[in-house]
Scaffold this motif. Structure first.
Motif, PDB file in Angstrom:
ATOM      1  N   GLY A  74     -34.858  60.106   1.309  1.00 30.28           N
ATOM      2  CA  GLY A  74     -34.077  60.464   2.674  1.00 30.28           C
ATOM      3  C   GLY A  74     -33.975  59.892   3.850  1.00 30.28           C
ATOM      4  O   GLY A  74     -35.131  59.371   4.181  1.00 30.28           O
ATOM      5  N   LYS A  76     -34.864  60.573   6.903  1.00 30.07           N
ATOM      6  CA  LYS A  76     -35.402  61.284   7.842  1.00 30.07           C
ATOM      7  C   LYS A  76     -35.453  61.166   9.943  1.00 30.07           C
ATOM      8  O   LYS A  76     -34.687  59.851   9.240  1.00 30.07           O
ATOM      9  N   SER A  77     -35.468  61.914  10.205  1.00 30.78           N
ATOM     10  CA  SER A  77     -36.404  60.946  11.970  1.00 30.78           C
ATOM     11  C   SER A  77     -36.282  59.643  12.007  1.00 30.78           C
ATOM     12  O   SER A  77     -36.077  59.107  12.887  1.00 30.78           O
ATOM     13  N   TYR A  78     -37.045  59.512  11.095  1.00 27.59           N
ATOM     14  CA  TYR A  78     -38.344  57.939  11.629  1.00 27.59           C
ATOM     15  C   TYR A  78     -37.242  56.966  10.547  1.00 27.59           C
ATOM     16  O   TYR A  78     -36.430  56.113  11.749  1.00 27.59           O
ATOM     17  N   THR A 222     -44.916  63.324   4.419  1.00 29.07           N
ATOM     18  CA  THR A 222     -43.473  64.428   4.472  1.00 29.07           C
ATOM     19  C   THR A 222     -43.781  65.951   4.892  1.00 29.07           C
ATOM     20  O   THR A 222     -45.045  66.203   4.915  1.00 29.07           O
ATOM     21  N   TYR A 223     -43.401  66.696   5.431  1.00 28.65           N
ATOM     22  CA  TYR A 223     -43.847  68.387   5.658  1.00 28.65           C
ATOM     23  C   TYR A 223     -44.650  68.790   4.767  1.00 28.65           C
ATOM     24  O   TYR A 223     -45.182  69.605   4.523  1.00 28.65           O
ATOM     25  N   GLU A 249     -43.707  64.741  11.086  1.00 24.57           N
ATOM     26  CA  GLU A 249     -43.470  65.552   9.813  1.00 24.57           C
ATOM     27  C   GLU A 249     -44.873  66.124   9.294  1.00 24.57           C
ATOM     28  O   GLU A 249     -44.931  67.260   8.591  1.00 24.57           O
ATOM     29  N   THR A 277     -40.976  61.071  16.983  1.00 17.54           N
ATOM     30  CA  THR A 277     -39.836  61.023  16.199  1.00 17.54           C
ATOM     31  C   THR A 277     -39.317  62.502  17.430  1.00 17.54           C
ATOM     32  O   THR A 277     -39.640  62.978  17.919  1.00 17.54           O
TER      33      THR A 277
END
Length: 342
Positions: A74, A76-78, A222-223, A249, A277
């Motif tokens: 995905g 994602k922020s990173y 991941t979260y 995350e 992030t």
């Protein structure tokens, strides 16, 4: 002998013209979406500053380079922050980037060459020996950002001082008085994860703090992994009073799990992340974390790719940029509530 003057960059021209770097890049590359008056002013300044755009050879023609940037998973922020660094550096250098999800269909590298790509930058993408062989046959250089696995000697990479970051994060928690500190990381075999974990272990050993086997958990960046890993750690007979998470995350997942168990951050549990992030700043409470210079890493990857595409040799196959501990409000000395919880 006169010293060699610094080459004029797009940033120099943009500042003189009072426009963005992207606008100057559009003029250099002949794009049509620039106002005529702005185009004329920029062209005059390009001439006055003796600007020379980077040129590369491809099938006998001279052209500005186009770099393929591939990422996996995905956005994602990173990934988003590293891509921003790549795009900004490309605008400054007068290069173009095409961003895509990693695809290893048959002849994918050959197709990239046919499309005019001059190099590939991989963000969170995994390349096997077969993929590297195809890239080598196609003549496309590859630069990997923060490699998950030890890169092949044919691969150039850009990363950060992960071991030093893990050391700094753990020392911070130890300096607050924590001794029951756990590490909740990413994939066990990922190079960056191993370096962060070894930094954690080195700090714990130097302080004489015990590291039970259950205090070191691999997972994913991941979260969801943070939620599950924190559930396991906080369910131990002697749970940690602090958790060092392998990225932001995971750390946010830890905070949420703690909240559902009625624990306060940082009074009952201290949490440290990694990356810095945007998640770290908007977390509740704001997250103490180890800053990876993600935008700078993206810029370094882009410049390395351009040098390789131009046939230059680079001094090192791997570049590491410095990490930095950023202390916010998710960490504090262990309190009475934390001791009672254990």
């Amino acid at each position: 002998m006169r010293p060699k003057s610094r080459r004029t960059t797009l940033a120099d021209v943009a500042q003189a013209a009072g426009v963005s770097i992207a606008t100057v890049s559009k003029v250099v590359n002949g794009r049509g979406d620039v106002a005529p008056q702005t185009r004329t002013r920029v062209q005059q300044l390009l001439h006055q500053h003796h600007y020379l755009a980077p040129v590369f050879r491809h099938t006998g023609a001279v052209q500005s380079p186009t770099i393929e940037v591939q990422f996996q998973g995905g956005l994602k922020s990173y990934v988003a922050e590293t891509l921003e660094g790549i795009v900004d550096a490309a605008a400054e250098q007068g290069a173009s980037v095409v961003i895509s999800k990693a695809s290893h269909a048959p002849h994918w590298a050959r197709d990239l060459v046919s499309a005019g790509r001059r190099a590939v930058i991989a963000v969170t993408s995994v390349y096997t020996t077969a993929h590297l062989n195809e890239l080598a046959r196609s003549g496309l250089p590859l630069v990997v950002l923060d490699p998950l696995h030890l890169p092949d000697s044919r691969v150039n990479s850009v990363g950060a001082t992960n071991f030093a970051g893990g050391l700094a994060a753990t020392r911070h928690l130890l300096s607050l008085g924590h001794r029951r500190v756990a590490y909740l990381g990413g994939p066990a075999m990922a190079v960056c994860n191993q370096a962060r974990m070894h930094g954690y272990r080195a700090a714990m050993e130097a302080a004489g703090a015990r590291v039970p086997a259950a205090y070191v958990l691999p997972g994913e960046f991941t979260y969801e992994a943070g939620l599950l890993g924190a559930t396991a750690l906080l369910g131990l007979p002697e749970p940690p009073t602090a958790i060092f998470a392998g990225n932001d995350e995971i750390a946010v997942g830890v905070i949420e799990t703690a909240r559902t168990r009625g624990l306060r951050i940082p009074e009952d549990l201290s949490v440290v992340g990694f990356d810095d992030t945007s998640l770290a700043q908007i977390a509740s409470p704001p997250l103490t974390t180890v800053r990876q210079p993600l935008r700078e890493m993206g810029g370094a990857a882009l410049r390395t790719a351009l040098r390789l595409a131009g046939g230059e040799k680079v001094e090192s196959h791997h570049i590491e940029l410095a990490t930095e501990l950023v202390v916010r409000t998710s960490t504090a000395p262990p309190g009475e509530a934390a001791s009672a919880h254990g």
